[in-house]
Design an enzyme around this catalytic site. Structure first.
Site, PDB file in Angstrom:
ATOM      1  N   TYR A 183      19.468 -29.560   1.811  1.00  0.00           N
ATOM      2  CA  TYR A 183      18.361 -28.571   2.003  1.00  0.00           C
ATOM      3  C   TYR A 183      17.775 -27.841   0.705  1.00  0.00           C
ATOM      4  CZ  TYR A 183      15.482 -25.517   4.923  1.00  0.00           C
ATOM      5  OH  TYR A 183      14.389 -24.954   5.507  1.00  0.00           O
ATOM      6  N   LYS A 206      14.164 -28.528  -0.864  1.00  0.00           N
ATOM      7  CA  LYS A 206      13.084 -27.771  -0.941  1.00  0.00           C
ATOM      8  C   LYS A 206      12.746 -27.297  -2.491  1.00  0.00           C
ATOM      9  CE  LYS A 206      12.548 -27.347   3.401  1.00  0.00           C
ATOM     10  NZ  LYS A 206      11.259 -27.625   4.231  1.00  0.00           N
TER      11      LYS A 206
HETATM   12  N1  LIG Z   1      12.986 -21.189  10.459  1.00  0.00           N
HETATM   13  C1  LIG Z   1      13.417 -20.850   9.365  1.00  0.00           C
HETATM   14  O1  LIG Z   1      13.958 -20.012   9.167  1.00  0.00           O
HETATM   15  C2  LIG Z   1      12.782 -21.492   8.262  1.00  0.00           C
HETATM   16  C3  LIG Z   1      12.932 -20.957   6.553  1.00  0.00           C
HETATM   17  C4  LIG Z   1      12.413 -21.642   5.586  1.00  0.00           C
HETATM   18  C5  LIG Z   1      12.014 -22.731   5.857  1.00  0.00           C
HETATM   19  N2  LIG Z   1      11.514 -23.275   7.091  1.00  0.00           N
HETATM   20  C6  LIG Z   1      10.753 -24.474   7.052  1.00  0.00           C
HETATM   21  O2  LIG Z   1       9.714 -24.691   8.067  1.00  0.00           O
HETATM   22  C7  LIG Z   1       9.754 -25.830   8.536  1.00  0.00           C
HETATM   23  C8  LIG Z   1       9.508 -25.759  10.066  1.00  0.00           C
HETATM   24  O3  LIG Z   1      10.685 -25.028  10.246  1.00  0.00           O
HETATM   25  P1  LIG Z   1      10.803 -24.626  11.763  1.00  0.00           P
HETATM   26  O4  LIG Z   1      11.808 -23.180  11.648  1.00  0.00           O
HETATM   27  O5  LIG Z   1       9.682 -24.484  12.664  1.00  0.00           O
HETATM   28  O6  LIG Z   1      11.836 -25.710  12.590  1.00  0.00           O
HETATM   29  P2  LIG Z   1      11.575 -26.365  13.847  1.00  0.00           P
HETATM   30  O7  LIG Z   1      13.243 -27.183  14.036  1.00  0.00           O
HETATM   31  O8  LIG Z   1      11.346 -25.199  14.924  1.00  0.00           O
HETATM   32  O9  LIG Z   1      10.562 -27.436  13.847  1.00  0.00           O
HETATM   33  C9  LIG Z   1      10.377 -28.631  13.106  1.00  0.00           C
HETATM   34  C10 LIG Z   1       9.724 -29.738  13.712  1.00  0.00           C
HETATM   35  O10 LIG Z   1       9.681 -30.879  12.869  1.00  0.00           O
HETATM   36  C11 LIG Z   1       9.822 -31.823  13.508  1.00  0.00           C
HETATM   37  N3  LIG Z   1      10.483 -33.194  12.629  1.00  0.00           N
HETATM   38  C12 LIG Z   1      11.503 -33.084  12.412  1.00  0.00           C
HETATM   39  N4  LIG Z   1      11.885 -34.066  11.515  1.00  0.00           N
HETATM   40  C13 LIG Z   1      10.594 -34.909  11.690  1.00  0.00           C
HETATM   41  C14 LIG Z   1      10.056 -36.032  11.425  1.00  0.00           C
HETATM   42  N5  LIG Z   1      10.981 -37.049  10.451  1.00  0.00           N
HETATM   43  N6  LIG Z   1       8.920 -36.414  11.471  1.00  0.00           N
HETATM   44  C15 LIG Z   1       8.211 -35.637  12.297  1.00  0.00           C
HETATM   45  N7  LIG Z   1       8.695 -34.649  12.912  1.00  0.00           N
HETATM   46  C16 LIG Z   1       9.742 -33.952  12.536  1.00  0.00           C
HETATM   47  C17 LIG Z   1      10.738 -31.611  14.867  1.00  0.00           C
HETATM   48  O11 LIG Z   1      10.764 -32.492  15.830  1.00  0.00           O
HETATM   49  C18 LIG Z   1      10.158 -30.122  15.126  1.00  0.00           C
HETATM   50  O12 LIG Z   1       9.358 -30.113  16.150  1.00  0.00           O
HETATM   51  C19 LIG Z   1      10.461 -26.644   8.204  1.00  0.00           C
HETATM   52  O13 LIG Z   1      10.188 -27.750   6.839  1.00  0.00           O
HETATM   53  C20 LIG Z   1      11.942 -25.795   7.657  1.00  0.00           C
HETATM   54  O14 LIG Z   1      12.673 -26.391   6.711  1.00  0.00           O
HETATM   55  C21 LIG Z   1      12.104 -22.845   8.213  1.00  0.00           C
END
Ligand SMILES: NC(=O)c1ccc[n+]([C@@H]2O[C@H](COP(=O)([O-])OP(=O)(O)OC[C@H]3O[C@@H](n4cnc5c(N)ncnc54)[C@H](O)[C@@H]3O)[C@@H](O)[C@H]2O)c1
Length: 271
Positions: free
Chosen positions: A175, A179
């Site tokens: 991860y 990123k």
């Molecule tokens: N939640 C956090 O603390 C956080 C922090 C930093 C970065 N992020 C990033 O933000 C983004 C969203 O995260 P989130 O917290 O909303 O996660 P989440 O798990 O709630 O949502 C992620 C979505 O992506 C979809 N997904 C995953 N793989 C996929 C693929 N191959 N094709 C299409 N869709 C796919 C999933 O079905 C899900 O609906 C991600 O890139 C995550 O790495 C999240």
């Protein structure tokens, strides 16, 4: 007299959000709709969350195209962009939020997990940025978003990076590496496309309360480093606090922001 020419009519274009079925992606779709975006493309490989969101946005008067696609698969990304353009004629505000993680120490990380995380988090973002940029290069700048020609854009692309694209914590090596790559990709896209009216930026969230983080498995690995209490804000962020930044960065109010990674972490990386 100083005149603010940033946004005459708000956000009048077409939004496309990947990972729209959950968390930050879903909140971003809602935030766009709340700012007046009336044509939205929701992309996710999991259909469940998309159906609920589609109904909710349609009940608010928006036109919604749902595309079930895996962003790590080239043909599915190409088809998703083509479907969006067939439905709405162009794409203006893309937010690439689909993401995944694998937990475990570096020496225990399997090649399969490494490839899965890289496949979604960087190859998937690359495929989206490539296909979205190719479409934006073909379309005229959207004059209805700003009366100032220099602020008018062919499109904006935002990728969800992470604070783990800037710093590392133990237990999520793929991860962290994926990123960091997303941070570089936005810079590469920005320097190639800035002169063509396309802005490509990242948002780097800290610990945000979504289904990705709000489960015992993740918390058991990461809470020692990134739990809300370790954040100067003393709490996790909400998906809506990321979505609002995404909407701002998509708008012509952010017309000179390009190749940037905006940290939105409640002060975590300032410690
Ligand atoms: N939640 C956090 O603390 C956080 C922090 C930093 C970065 N992020 C990033 O933000 C983004 C969203 O995260 P989130 O917290 O909303 O996660 P989440 O798990 O709630 O949502 C992620 C979505 O992506 C979809 N997904 C995953 N793989 C996929 C693929 N191959 N094709 C299409 N869709 C796919 C999933 O079905 C899900 O609906 C991600 O890139 C995550 O790495 C999240």
């Amino acid at each position: 007299m100083v005149t603010n020419t940033a946004s005459s009519s708000g956000l009048t274009g077409v939004a496309l959000i990947t990972g729209a079925g959950s968390g930050i992606g879903a909140a971003t779709a809602r935030a766009f709709a709340a700012k007046g975006v009336s044509r939205l493309v929701l992309v996710d490989f999991a259909p469940a969350g998309l159906k609920t969101l589609e109904a909710e946005l349609q009940s608010g008067g928006a036109q919604v195209l749902v595309v079930q696609a895996d962003v790590s698969k080239e043909a599915e990304v190409k088809d998703a962009i083509a479907e969006a353009v067939t439905a709405f004629g162009r794409i203006d505000y893309c937010v690439n939020s689909a993401g995944t993680a694998a937990l475990g120490a570096l020496v225990e990380t399997s090649t399969e997990d490494w490839n899965r995380v890289m496949g979604v988090n960087i190859t998937g973002v690359f495929l989206c940025v490539r296909e979205q940029s190719a479409q934006m290069l073909k379309q005229d700048p959207l004059a209805s978003d700003s009366t100032d020609p220099k602020r008018q854009q062919r499109g904006s692309i935002i990728n969800l990076a992470s604070i783990l694209g800037t710093v590392a914590v133990p237990g999520v090596p793929a991860y962290v590496a994926s990123k960091h790559a997303v941070v570089g990709l936005a810079k590469a896209a920005a320097v190639e496309h800035a002169g063509h009216g396309i802005r490509t930026n990242n948002i780097a969230p800290g610990w945000i309360d979504t289904p990705m983080t709000n489960n015992a498995h993740v918390a058991s690995v990461l809470e020692a480093q990134t739990q809300p209490a370790k954040t100067p804000a003393g709490r996790a962020g909400s998906a809506e606090e990321i979505a609002d930044v995404a909407v701002f960065l998509s708008s012509t109010e952010a017309s000179f922001v390009n190749g940037a990674t905006w940290i939105v972490d409640g002060g975590f990386t300032s410690l």
